[in-house]
Design a protein around this motif. Structure first.
Motif, mmCIF file in Angstrom:
data_model
loop_
_atom_site.group_PDB
_atom_site.id
_atom_site.type_symbol
_atom_site.label_atom_id
_atom_site.label_comp_id
_atom_site.label_asym_id
_atom_site.label_seq_id
_atom_site.Cartn_x
_atom_site.Cartn_y
_atom_site.Cartn_z
ATOM 1 N N GLU A 160 0.834 -1.198 0.000
ATOM 2 C CA GLU A 160 0.000 0.000 0.000
ATOM 3 C C GLU A 160 0.868 1.247 0.000
ATOM 4 O O GLU A 160 1.894 1.305 0.662
ATOM 5 N N ILE A 161 0.458 2.242 -0.759
ATOM 6 C CA ILE A 161 1.183 3.504 -0.792
ATOM 7 C C ILE A 161 0.624 4.383 0.321
ATOM 8 O O ILE A 161 -0.407 5.037 0.168
ATOM 9 N N ALA A 162 1.297 4.333 1.443
ATOM 10 C CA ALA A 162 0.824 5.033 2.637
ATOM 11 C C ALA A 162 2.036 5.388 3.493
ATOM 12 O O ALA A 162 3.173 5.107 3.146
ATOM 13 N N GLY A 163 1.780 6.032 4.629
ATOM 14 C CA GLY A 163 2.853 6.432 5.520
ATOM 15 C C GLY A 163 3.402 7.799 5.151
ATOM 16 O O GLY A 163 2.747 8.585 4.468
ATOM 17 N N THR A 164 4.614 8.082 5.596
ATOM 18 C CA THR A 164 5.256 9.373 5.341
ATOM 19 C C THR A 164 6.458 9.188 4.439
ATOM 20 O O THR A 164 7.347 8.384 4.735
ATOM 21 N N LEU A 165 6.475 9.912 3.336
ATOM 22 C CA LEU A 165 7.612 9.915 2.416
ATOM 23 C C LEU A 165 8.470 11.133 2.726
ATOM 24 O O LEU A 165 8.044 12.271 2.534
ATOM 25 N N ARG A 166 9.672 10.886 3.253
ATOM 26 C CA ARG A 166 10.598 11.965 3.589
ATOM 27 C C ARG A 166 11.626 12.096 2.474
ATOM 28 O O ARG A 166 12.331 11.136 2.150
ATOM 29 N N MET A 167 11.712 13.280 1.871
ATOM 30 C CA MET A 167 12.666 13.455 0.775
ATOM 31 C C MET A 167 13.308 14.827 0.813
ATOM 32 O O MET A 167 12.774 15.773 1.382
ATOM 33 N N THR A 168 14.467 14.897 0.175
ATOM 34 C CA THR A 168 15.235 16.123 0.092
ATOM 35 C C THR A 168 15.593 16.379 -1.360
ATOM 36 O O THR A 168 15.761 15.438 -2.139
ATOM 37 N N MET A 169 15.717 17.661 -1.721
ATOM 38 C CA MET A 169 16.015 17.999 -3.111
ATOM 39 C C MET A 169 16.540 19.417 -3.202
ATOM 40 O O MET A 169 16.417 20.209 -2.258
ATOM 41 N N SER A 170 17.120 19.739 -4.368
ATOM 42 C CA SER A 170 17.595 21.088 -4.658
ATOM 43 C C SER A 170 16.488 22.098 -4.408
ATOM 44 O O SER A 170 15.352 21.918 -4.842
ATOM 45 N N ALA A 171 16.833 23.183 -3.723
ATOM 46 C CA ALA A 171 15.817 24.188 -3.384
ATOM 47 C C ALA A 171 15.195 24.787 -4.637
ATOM 48 O O ALA A 171 13.970 24.925 -4.732
#
Length: 306
Positions: free
Chosen positions: A89-100
């Motif tokens: 299942e696509i659930a929960g928290t996706l934590r990501m970082t990227m170029s501002a």
């Protein structure tokens, strides 16, 4: 020792009334099942079963273990089933970082559409031009631009990252337009710097397929691409920019591409994640979403003259 497995076997013996029936139901040999029950009794230091002519019965200690252990086994089975379901299942928290800059300009406007697809998902977005350690900082995913060095990470290409030399019409009116890479050494160049130091050696391809390196200089440098973009628009010098960063400026004529016959190496915009045997569905879904949105024909390149 597989204590939970041995406990589950013991409970199956009680439910079915014999070691043979329990072994067959768990696809075990009778000998292995008997050995595992003896192992459980030895570890606990008590006898768990006694035989009658027709059926196995628990000892008082076995009955106590069954009463309390059944709850434990059932809770673990429920937890396992829940985790298996969550893994699909696509659930929960996706934590990501990227170029501002890239995150604000291209990813942020697309987040509502992604959230609409996956109503059980939460997003935590970290915008920074600093390269953070995904493992120690607990990020699921990073969107990174350019060469990748960390061997602990797995990368998937999202889109090409074409780069160009450019300057404003005002700068080019005041200063001679460079015709060859060597002439860049006589110009004001806007320099990017980062963890690898100042990027003052520019490497360009040649019409014959070779490469030429030119050491450049200038009065302004920064670790933040927006500063260099502002300076180039203000006529302060020549700069290397990714097309995604200045596509609108090129279309509007605020910046002009220089030395088109001497192209810069195309790198990649990549989804980067820690090495894992099983990639969480939320990470897989967001990566596929970005490939769908950008891909080999990214929106920032459409309609550009270069």
């Amino acid at each position: 020792m597989d204590r939970v497995g041995d406990l589950a076997l013991f409970l199956r013996v009680l439910d079915l009334g014999s070691i043979t029936a329990a072994a067959h139901s768990l696809d075990l040999s009778v000998a292995v099942a008997s050995q595992r029950l003896k192992r459980l009794e030895k570890e606990l230091g008590v006898r768990l079963l006694h035989r009658t002519t027709r059926r196995l019965h628990p000892t008082p200690e076995g009955a106590a273990l069954a009463e309390q252990g059944r709850v434990l086994v059932e809770e673990l089975e429920t937890l396992g089933a829940g985790l298996r379901e969550a893994a699909q299942e696509i659930a929960g928290t996706l934590r990501m970082t990227m170029s501002a800059s890239f995150g604000r300009q291209y990813v942020s406007p697309r987040l509502p559409a992604f959230l609409a697809r996956h109503p059980k998902l939460r997003l935590s977005i970290h915008l920074s031009d600093n390269v953070v350690d995904l493992v120690s900082e607990g990020f699921d995913l990073a969107i990174r631009i350019g060469a990748l060095d960390d061997s602990r990470l797995v990368a998937r290409r999202i889109a090409p990252n074409r780069r160009v030399l450019c300057a404003s019409p005002d700068y080019l009116r005041r200063r001679r337009r460079p015709r060859t890479p060597d002439e860049l050494a006589d110009h004001d160049c806007l320099l990017l710097f980062g963890s690898g130091g100042r990027q003052d050696v520019w490497r360009l391809g040649t019409p014959t397929g070779g490469e030429v390196a030119v050491r450049v200089q200038g009065r302004l440098e920064s670790n933040f691409g927006e500063v260099l973009r502002d300076a180039s628009l203000a006529g302060e010098g020549i700069v290397i920019h990714s097309l995604w960063h200045v596509a609108d400026d090129l279309r509007a004529g605020r910046l002009e591409v220089l030395l088109p016959d001497y192209p810069l190496t195309t790198t990649a915009i990549s989804a980067v994640m820690p090495q894992r045997r099983l990639v969480p569905p939320r990470v897989r879904a967001f990566t596929e979403f970005l490939i769908e949105e950008f891909g080999d024909d990214p929106p920032w390149e459409r309609g550009l003259p270069c």
